[in-house]
Structures are given as structure tokens and as C-alpha cells.
Design a protein around this motif. Structure first.
Motif, short mmCIF file in Angstrom:
data_model
loop_
_atom_site.label_atom_id
_atom_site.label_comp_id
_atom_site.label_asym_id
_atom_site.label_seq_id
_atom_site.Cartn_x
_atom_site.Cartn_y
_atom_site.Cartn_z
N VAL A 14 23.05 44.20 58.15
CA VAL A 14 21.93 43.87 57.37
C VAL A 14 22.55 43.51 55.91
CG1 VAL A 14 20.70 45.57 58.80
CG2 VAL A 14 21.75 46.15 56.89
N SER A 15 21.49 42.96 55.17
CA SER A 15 21.87 42.80 53.84
C SER A 15 21.67 44.09 52.94
CB SER A 15 21.04 41.66 53.21
OG SER A 15 19.77 42.25 53.28
N PRO A 16 22.52 44.43 51.98
CA PRO A 16 22.24 45.49 50.98
C PRO A 16 20.97 45.74 50.61
CG PRO A 16 24.12 44.18 50.33
CD PRO A 16 23.36 43.30 51.33
N GLN A 17 19.95 44.52 50.62
CA GLN A 17 18.67 44.83 49.95
C GLN A 17 17.56 45.22 51.19
OE1 GLN A 17 20.48 41.80 49.03
NE2 GLN A 17 21.34 43.04 47.06
N ALA A 18 17.96 45.02 52.23
CA ALA A 18 17.05 44.98 53.42
C ALA A 18 16.16 46.33 53.37
CB ALA A 18 17.77 44.98 54.62
N ARG A 19 14.96 46.24 53.59
CA ARG A 19 14.09 47.52 53.87
C ARG A 19 14.23 47.85 55.26
NH1 ARG A 19 8.98 48.45 55.44
NH2 ARG A 19 8.38 50.58 55.08
N LEU A 20 14.70 48.80 55.47
CA LEU A 20 14.98 49.44 56.63
C LEU A 20 13.94 50.36 57.13
CD1 LEU A 20 18.75 50.33 56.50
CD2 LEU A 20 17.90 47.92 57.06
N ILE A 21 13.81 49.97 58.68
CA ILE A 21 12.77 50.99 59.16
C ILE A 21 13.33 51.73 60.06
CG2 ILE A 21 10.57 50.93 60.52
CD1 ILE A 21 10.44 47.61 59.95
N HIS A 22 13.13 53.12 60.44
CA HIS A 22 13.81 53.93 61.24
C HIS A 22 12.78 54.66 62.25
CE1 HIS A 22 15.57 54.06 57.27
NE2 HIS A 22 16.90 53.96 57.93
N ASN A 23 13.53 54.71 63.65
CA ASN A 23 12.97 55.74 64.52
C ASN A 23 13.91 56.60 64.84
OD1 ASN A 23 10.28 54.66 64.90
ND2 ASN A 23 10.84 53.16 66.62
N VAL A 24 13.97 57.93 64.70
CA VAL A 24 14.83 58.87 64.90
C VAL A 24 14.61 59.79 66.04
CG1 VAL A 24 16.01 60.63 63.83
CG2 VAL A 24 15.11 59.06 62.37
N ARG A 25 15.80 60.00 67.13
CA ARG A 25 15.59 61.02 68.14
C ARG A 25 16.76 62.12 67.95
NH1 ARG A 25 16.53 57.96 73.18
NH2 ARG A 25 17.31 56.18 71.78
N LEU A 26 16.60 63.00 68.39
CA LEU A 26 17.40 64.26 68.42
C LEU A 26 17.85 64.19 69.76
CD1 LEU A 26 15.80 67.09 66.15
CD2 LEU A 26 17.66 65.31 65.71
N THR A 27 18.96 64.34 70.14
CA THR A 27 19.53 64.82 71.57
C THR A 27 19.72 66.32 71.76
OG1 THR A 27 21.88 64.72 71.08
CG2 THR A 27 20.76 62.80 71.87
N THR A 28 19.62 67.07 72.44
CA THR A 28 19.73 68.63 72.78
C THR A 28 21.08 68.93 72.45
OG1 THR A 28 20.06 68.34 75.13
CG2 THR A 28 17.97 69.17 74.37
N GLU A 29 22.14 68.12 72.29
CA GLU A 29 23.25 68.24 72.06
C GLU A 29 23.65 68.09 70.49
OE1 GLU A 29 25.49 66.49 75.10
OE2 GLU A 29 24.90 67.93 76.59
N SER A 30 24.45 67.00 70.05
CA SER A 30 24.97 67.06 68.69
C SER A 30 24.87 65.68 68.08
CB SER A 30 26.24 67.62 68.76
OG SER A 30 27.29 66.96 69.64
N THR A 31 23.98 64.87 68.84
CA THR A 31 24.14 63.38 68.25
C THR A 31 22.78 63.11 68.12
OG1 THR A 31 23.71 62.50 70.63
CG2 THR A 31 25.86 62.60 69.62
N LEU A 32 22.64 62.42 66.65
CA LEU A 32 21.15 61.63 66.34
C LEU A 32 21.24 60.38 66.79
CD1 LEU A 32 21.30 63.00 62.65
CD2 LEU A 32 19.65 63.45 64.30
N ARG A 33 20.16 59.70 67.39
CA ARG A 33 20.04 58.49 67.69
C ARG A 33 18.89 57.71 66.88
NH1 ARG A 33 22.16 57.66 73.23
NH2 ARG A 33 23.13 59.61 73.88
N LEU A 34 19.25 56.57 66.43
CA LEU A 34 18.34 55.95 65.49
C LEU A 34 18.15 54.51 65.94
CD1 LEU A 34 20.37 57.67 63.28
CD2 LEU A 34 18.43 57.01 61.98
#
Lengths: 293, 249
Positions: free
Chosen positions: A15-35
């Protein structure tokens, strides 16, 4: 943490440094975040972030899988470490989950998914000939048995099974690098295309038939009754795991040998899952315990 | 031989999941955190929150515990502030301010004003005590959600909360930049993820969820939901919004 994700995406040229990012976030029951991160122009990236362990090896395995099975995998883009976060970036593919009914469907869509699944197993078998890095079955099983036999977290019946296994059993199993967690949850479809996710255990074992067993079990209900039925039925025609016979032929594994090896595959899977959450390990222990009694 | 070292699921409990979601947008090296609350106890921060100064401030009509700095430490320091008065902290004090259902609870108390006005006034006071680059992050009921209508206070007819669009607008009007608004999924009791209220992002999340549950739905039920997903209406139906915004540098 999002700052690091942005930095990693920019660093990877995604992505470009100026990009306006959109996020969807998921937590797993263990130790990782998924976006799922969108750049606002229709491009989406799948980002996995973890502070507890490095995802570098997972990225290497993912890249290897992409090289071998480009039709079945998303494109891994980069792995980077920033401020203690291990961040893995892949190009996201819009997809929907695949269910038992999709794969078992008698229509053309079901047939296409089954054909692609067999195609994946055939590609795995084809790549085995040139795969000089593949894990030796004997070494893998020796490690698995030693680990399960000595671990206090493993239930006594499983320990006994691990210790009682005859090492000659796996001597003749073809060596083909396995996905290692080929269950329904890790399959999806993008249009008509079959996608396979979660390559973190790819190549950890080359015990041919493990992927077929896990997938058949996942179709049959992922429980002891399903495992027993797979073992018992000489001919899987008409069953949810009917694909298994053709899949075994693709892997040059006699179907009867495959059936006899179901407990070995489950032990191997239990070993692969040794560092997973207690819930997953307990579920596997229960399944194996019930299968043995 | 590999040793069995079962992973401790750092996001295994509801509290850990909620805290993780609040920490996702936080800038590195946060030094001071403030949680504003109306209830008796804070619901997000505790003495393990990774910051040098953690203050839990209760908004109330009668102040019995004014702010007295107790020095730096990891212990949560508590105080009270008036609903409508400037916050009792120096300008540019905090790196992070947490508003866990604070805006809708405050709007219910200050019912003579619109929820948007209450939120805007509160966020301006928050902006004052945030350092440049600092972050406000919070959650509240979704005004347009039928489930939020059920949870509205009995004394009022309306849902005293912000909606999908007004939440972002209020953050911008209060001086916050890079504001993002999400649906909190599946809910406060089991917060497993955030789905952006951006139409395309929302469609991706809910289409995936719909297809995962397809086997349990009849054809009519599936098609109806498919239309709802296609029109990106789920973002208006989910009952909790999660939001954040940064104070410009």
C-alpha cells in the motif's frame, strides 16, 4: 499495533504510505490476531500478527506451498518483525467457507470441488518426487511417539498406543509432504476455485494419507464414530468420505493400508497439535481414547 | 525431540479479548491511560494494563473523590469528575482514553440534550487531556440496531446512543482524525472481532458468516439474509459499535 501493520504493508510495497486503510479484525482463541486490511481501492490483504511466537517459519512454509500449489493458495507477500510483533502479510482472496454439503453435493459445483481436491492431492504427490527437503516418515514418527509417550499431558491410553505401535507399520507409507491440517475449516471457495488455508504445518510430516484421513474425518464429523466408520467401511462409496479411495490411489497408498493406519494418522495429528490449546488437545485425546476402546 | 508446550491462549477469556481489542489501535510506548466510566468499577483497565499511569475516573453528579495524583506506578488510580465539567487533568496528559459504553450511559443521564451533543461535548473534553497523537477508543450501543432498542433505558423512548454514521461524524467534529467505526462481533459477552462499517468491508465479513451458517438455514431464510448482506445492512443491525480516533499531532 495497527501502526506496525501499516508500516509492514508499506514496507512490502503493498500500500502507499498515504492510503486510508480499512480494517476487519479477528481474534483467535490462541495468540494471533487476524486482520483483513483494505486499501480503499479494492485491494485487500490478509495480515496475521503475533507477539508470542515468530511467524517466520510459517511464512516460509506458506511460500513453499504457494510455489507448489499456486492454484490453491493465496499469495504470501511478506513477513516482518516490528516492535516484538511478528507480522505475516498475504494477498486476500474474497472467499466463502466450504461446508460438508458443498463437497457432498451431487451437482456440478460439488463435483468441481471434489475434482480440485483430488487435483491438489495429485499435485502433492507429483511434487514429492522432487522434494528433497521432505520429512522422513521414520524420523517423524519416532519423534512423535517419543513425545507422546513421555508427555504428562497425554492420556494413558494414548501413551500406551504410542508405545505399542510397531515401527514397521509406517516403513512402507509413501513420503509426500502433507498440509498437516487439511480440515473443512481450512477450505474455502472463491467462485469455483478451491482455496486451501493455514499452511503453517505444511511439510512438517510426509506421512502420505494424513491429509486424506483428516479431511475424511472432518467430513464424517471429526469424532470417534467417524474415525471408526472410516476404518470399518471397506468401500467408502456412498459415504461422505467417498473421495478417499480415489485420493489414496492418487497418493499410491492402498485403501486398506490407509484404513488400518487411521489411529497412526490421529496420533501423528495429535503430535502436530501438541502446542495447541488445551481444548483442541483434549478433543483429540477423547476421540483417540474412544476409538481405542 | 519436541517437547509438549501447550500454548496459553492469550485471548482465551472474554476479558482478555476485550482488552486485546482495546489495545489494537494503541500507539506503542503508551505512558498514561485514562478510563472514563459511569459505573462503580472500571470494566477495561486494571493494574496489569501495560502503562506507567492508569487512571480510572468515574463521571458523577456529586464528586466525593477529586483527582489527587498518587505518583507514577502500575496501580490503577481512581477519582471522580462531574458529568459536564472539564476533566480534572492537565492538557496533554494521556496517551489513551477508553470510553467503554461511556457515551451512551452519559447520554442517558444527560437526557435533556441529544446523544450526539453529549458525545461531542465529552469527546472535546477528552481531546483536551489527550496528547497529540493520542487515541480515544470506546464502544457503545448502535442506535439503529433493533437489539439496542430492546436495551434502551425504560425511562426514555429513544435509544440514547450514536449510530453508524453519527459516530464517525461526532469523532471528526470533536477534533479526532483517522476515525474508524466497527461492529463488535459477536457481542460484548464474547468479543471475537471487529468488522468495519465501511460497506465493502461489512459485506465481506457478513457474507462469510452467512455462508458458514448456510447449512442451518432454509432457502428463504438464506436468500433474505443474502439480500441484507448484499445491501450492507448488517452494520445497522448489529447492536454494539466500537470506535477510535486519533488526536492530530
Amino acid at each position: 499495533m495497527l501502526r506496525f501493520v501499516r508500516e509492514a504493508l508499506v514496507k512490502a510495497g503493498a500500500v502507499s504510505p498515504q492510503a486510508r486503510l480499512i480494517h476487519n479484525v479477528r481474534l483467535t482463541t490462541e495468540s494471533t490476531l487476524r486482520l483483513d486490511v483494505g486499501d480503499g481501492t479494492g485491494s485487500w490483504f490478509h495480515v496475521k500478527a503475533c507477539r508470542e511466537r515468530s511467524l517466520a517459519e510459517e511464512f516460509d512454509r506458506f511460500r513453499l506451498a504457494r510455489e507448489r500449489f499456486p492454484a490453491y493458495t493465496a499469495e504470501p507477500i511478506a513477513h516482518t518483525c516490528l516492535a516484538g510483533w511478528s507480522i505475516l502479510i498475504a494477498r486476500a482472496v474474497e472467499h466463502v467457507p466450504v461446508g460438508v454439503s458443498d463437497l457432498a453435493s451431487p451437482g456440478s459445483s460439488g463435483a468441481s470441488l471434489r475434482r480440485q481436491l483430488i487435483g491438489f492431492l495429485a499435485a502433492a504427490q507429483a511434487s514429492a518426487k522432487a522434494d528433497i527437503l521432505r520429512q522422513d516418515n521414520e524420523t517423524f514418527m519416532r519423534e512423535a511417539v517419543a513425545c507422546l509417550a513421555t508427555s504428562p499431558a497425554v492420556s494413558p491410553p494414548l501413551r500406551d498406543l504410542a508405545l505399542s505401535l510397531d515401527p514397521t507399520v509406517w516403513g512402507d507409507i509413501p513420503a509426500i509432504s502433507q498440509h498437516g491440517n487439511l480440515v473443512l475449516n481450512n477450505l474455502a471457495r472463491a467462485g469455483d476455485r478451491l482455496l486451501i488455508f493455514d499452511w503453517k504445518d505444511y511439510g512438517v510430516t510426509a506421512l502420505a494419507g494424513l491429509d486424506i484421513c483428516l479431511f475424511a474425518l472432518s467430513m464424517a464429523g471429526m469424532d470417534a464414530a467417524g474415525a471408526a466408520a472410516i476404518q470399518r467401511k471397506e468401500n467408502p462409496a456412498g459415504q461422505l468420505w467417498a473421495f478417499a479411495r480415489e485420493a489414496c490411489a492418487t497418493s499410491e497408498l492402498p485403501y486398506d493400508t490407509f484404513r488400518a493406519l487411521v489411529p497412526v494418522y490421529l496420533l501423528a495429528f495429535r503430535y502436530l497439535k501438541r502446542n495447541c490449546s488445551e481444548e483442541i488437545r483434549a478433543r483429540l485425546d477423547t476421540m483417540l481414547g474412544e476409538l481405542l476402546t | 525431540m519436541s517437547i509438549e508446550t501447550p500454548a496459553v491462549g492469550v485471548y482465551a477469556t472474554c476479558e482478555a479479548q476485550l482488552r486485546a481489542l482495546y489495545q489494537i489501535p494503541t500507539p506503542p510506548g503508551q505512558a498514561a491511560v485514562l478510563e472514563l466510566r459511569l459505573g462503580d468499577a472500571g470494566r477495561v483497565v486494571d493494574d496489569t494494563w501495560p502503562a506507567d499511569l492508569v487512571v480510572s475516573c468515574r463521571l458523577t453528579d456529586t464528586i466525593t473523590q477529586p483527582w489527587k495524583p498518587a505518583g507514577l506506578g502500575r496501580r490503577v488510580q481512581t477519582c471522580e469528575a462531574a458529568y459536564d465539567a472539564p476533566l480534572p487533568f492537565a492538557a496533554d496528559t494521556f496517551d489513551l482514553v477508553i470510553l467503554h459504553h461511556t457515551l451512551d450511559e452519559l447520554a442517558s443521564v444527560l437526557s435533556q440534550r441529544s446523544s450526539q451533543q453529549v458525545a461531542e461535548d465529552c469527546l472535546r473534553r477528552v481531546a483536551h487531556v489527550l496528547r497529540p497523537g493520542g487515541l480515544v477508543v470506546g464502544c457503545g450501543l448502535n442506535r439503529s440496531s433493533p437489539r439496542a432498542w430492546c436495551e434502551r433505558p425504560r425511562a426514555t423512548r429513544r435509544v440514547r446512543a450514536l449510530g453508524v454514521y453519527s459516530c464517525r461524524n461526532v469523532l471528526h467534529r470533536s477534533g479526532f482524525a483517522e476515525a474508524e467505526v466497527f461492529n463488535l462481533l459477536p457481542g460484548l459477552d464474547n468479543p471475537r472481532g471487529l468488522s468495519s462499517v465501511d460497506a465493502q468491508a461489512s459485506r465481506i465479513t457478513f457474507r462469510r458468516a452467512l455462508e458458514a451458517s448456510r447449512a442451518s438455514l432454509g432457502t428463504a431464510g438464506y436468500l433474505a439474509r443474502r439480500i441484507v448482506v448484499g445491501l450492507s445492512l448488517n452494520r445497522f443491525i448489529e447492536n454494539v459499535l466500537f470506535y477510535w480516533g486519533y488526536k492530530p499531532c
